[in-house]
Write an enzyme that holds these catalytic residues in place. Sequence first.
Site, PDB file in Angstrom:
ATOM      1  N   TYR A   1      -1.172  13.311   6.116  1.00 44.23           N
ATOM      2  CA  TYR A   1      -0.778  12.328   7.130  1.00 44.23           C
ATOM      3  C   TYR A   1       0.718  12.455   7.437  1.00 44.23           C
ATOM      4  O   TYR A   1       1.519  12.622   6.532  1.00 44.23           O
ATOM      5  CB  TYR A   1      -1.019  10.885   6.621  1.00 44.23           C
ATOM      6  CG  TYR A   1      -2.445  10.367   6.696  1.00 44.23           C
ATOM      7  CD1 TYR A   1      -3.425  10.986   7.455  1.00 44.23           C
ATOM      8  CD2 TYR A   1      -2.782   9.211   5.990  1.00 44.23           C
ATOM      9  CE1 TYR A   1      -4.718  10.465   7.503  1.00 44.23           C
ATOM     10  CE2 TYR A   1      -4.072   8.682   6.030  1.00 44.23           C
ATOM     11  CZ  TYR A   1      -5.032   9.321   6.791  1.00 44.23           C
ATOM     12  OH  TYR A   1      -6.297   8.810   6.840  1.00 44.23           O
TER      13      TYR A   1
ATOM     14  N   TYR B   1       0.835  -1.209   0.000  1.00 42.74           N
ATOM     15  CA  TYR B   1       0.000   0.000   0.000  1.00 42.74           C
ATOM     16  C   TYR B   1       0.871   1.261   0.000  1.00 42.74           C
ATOM     17  O   TYR B   1       0.544   2.246  -0.652  1.00 42.74           O
ATOM     18  CB  TYR B   1      -0.937   0.011   1.208  1.00 42.74           C
ATOM     19  CG  TYR B   1      -1.747   1.284   1.322  1.00 42.74           C
ATOM     20  CD1 TYR B   1      -2.600   1.686   0.293  1.00 42.74           C
ATOM     21  CD2 TYR B   1      -1.646   2.098   2.446  1.00 42.74           C
ATOM     22  CE1 TYR B   1      -3.341   2.866   0.387  1.00 42.74           C
ATOM     23  CE2 TYR B   1      -2.390   3.275   2.551  1.00 42.74           C
ATOM     24  CZ  TYR B   1      -3.229   3.653   1.515  1.00 42.74           C
ATOM     25  OH  TYR B   1      -3.948   4.819   1.620  1.00 42.74           O
TER      26      TYR B   1
ATOM     27  N   GLU C   1     -14.083  -0.802   6.338  1.00 40.75           N
ATOM     28  CA  GLU C   1     -14.055   0.473   5.614  1.00 40.75           C
ATOM     29  C   GLU C   1     -15.370   0.596   4.855  1.00 40.75           C
ATOM     30  O   GLU C   1     -15.849  -0.385   4.286  1.00 40.75           O
ATOM     31  CB  GLU C   1     -12.853   0.507   4.661  1.00 40.75           C
ATOM     32  CG  GLU C   1     -12.743   1.811   3.880  1.00 40.75           C
ATOM     33  CD  GLU C   1     -11.444   1.917   3.084  1.00 40.75           C
ATOM     34  OE1 GLU C   1     -10.358   1.706   3.670  1.00 40.75           O
ATOM     35  OE2 GLU C   1     -11.518   2.196   1.876  1.00 40.75           O
TER      36      GLU C   1
HETATM   37  C1  3EB Z   1      -7.827   6.248   5.476  1.00 44.82           C
HETATM   38  O1  3EB Z   1      -8.729   7.027   5.756  1.00 44.82           O
HETATM   39  C2  3EB Z   1      -8.256   4.827   5.291  1.00 44.82           C
HETATM   40  O2  3EB Z   1      -5.432   5.383  -0.332  1.00 44.82           O
HETATM   41  O3  3EB Z   1      -7.016   5.918  -1.726  1.00 44.82           O
HETATM   42  C3  3EB Z   1      -9.471   5.379   2.565  1.00 44.82           C
HETATM   43  C4  3EB Z   1      -9.822   5.937   1.334  1.00 44.82           C
HETATM   44  C5  3EB Z   1      -8.206   4.877   2.750  1.00 44.82           C
HETATM   45  C6  3EB Z   1      -8.896   6.002   0.292  1.00 44.82           C
HETATM   46  C7  3EB Z   1      -6.623   5.603  -0.593  1.00 44.82           C
HETATM   47  C8  3EB Z   1      -7.278   4.948   1.703  1.00 44.82           C
HETATM   48  C9  3EB Z   1      -7.617   5.496   0.491  1.00 44.82           C
HETATM   49  O4  3EB Z   1      -6.643   6.567   5.395  1.00 44.82           O
HETATM   50  C10 3EB Z   1      -7.789   4.231   4.038  1.00 44.82           C
END
Ligand code: 3EB
Length: 343
Positions: free
Chosen positions: A210, A149, A330
Amino acid sequence: MTRSDTPLGVDYLTPEQLDGCRARGWADVLGVAVFSSGEVPLQATEVPLARVAVRPLGDRPAVCEVWRSAGPFDSGTAGLVHYRTNGQFVFGRVTLAEADSDGNGFRFATERAYAEVFRCLETLGFPHIIRIWNYLPEINREVGGLERYRQFNEARQRAFKAFRGQVNGNVPAACALGSPPGGSLVVYFLAGADAGIAIESPRQMSAYNYPPQYGEFSPTFARATLMRAPAQPMLFVSGTASIVGHRTVHPGDVLAQTRETLINIRALVAEANRIAGGQLFAAEQLKYKAYLRHPGDMRIVVDELRRALQPAEPVVYLNADVCRADLLVEIEAVGIGGPPQAH
Ligand code: 3EB
């Protein structure tokens, strides 16, 4: 009807119902994603069809996500992308096996897939990606010291930088889920002639901000996209999980994660309504897809969604790994709103 009032809708159908769409000449079908762990026999068609090796939970062997709009359509391929468009929306999909080489194969596949998407949209003259879905084989497996990922995030960022010059702010709504080993990277998208508005969450840090503990390269997505066409406002809610700020909360507790996810979704819907300037969307009225890491958690999540949400439409449940190893659930959603109501 002005062009920007062209309707868009989504339905979750059985393969038999999809045959009905075929029998009607795909007259109102923009694109299809089929979720199944088995071989679904589907005839070749001019309609782009994303085959996702993700298993529906419950008693449905396959779920067909059918995006509808008004024709006439123009279908074709641009590079590796199969697309279909009516001048207002484009549905496209790209499926890419990764070259098995030195551990960089997955980065290459991701960068290539995104380059193909951006080039297709350049060719067709559609600048705006509304929503993009990503299904990654073995999303949580570490290869060469880095989770796949995170490799995906690095490559996706590179592609957004190269083609858009931007990796934050005005980026599409998205999701990223795991699929079984040995399969292909599957990416499908909706793009539009009109720009949507990227919505961020009051409870969650924007993913593109992030901190580095979640990877040197942040994920490139917005929490939701709001489309404000007057006759038919739409809200595309990204995959949403039990994250507050930037932290996973309730690791190991699927019920608490589900509750937190619903709070996040409600907060996002409220934020979208605030930005739209009216009560266009209600959480109960959205169409939901829920991804569960463990099939055995289904009962708990089904019961909690019934209790706390009472969705008007049946929820589609799928068995997939989620992008952080400590996330068990999710949930993504699409909302088609009504005309604005006064506060
Ligand atoms: C998050 O909120 C959970 O990498 O495209 C949610 C929606 C998440 C999209 C992406 C990842 C993605 O970080 C994971």
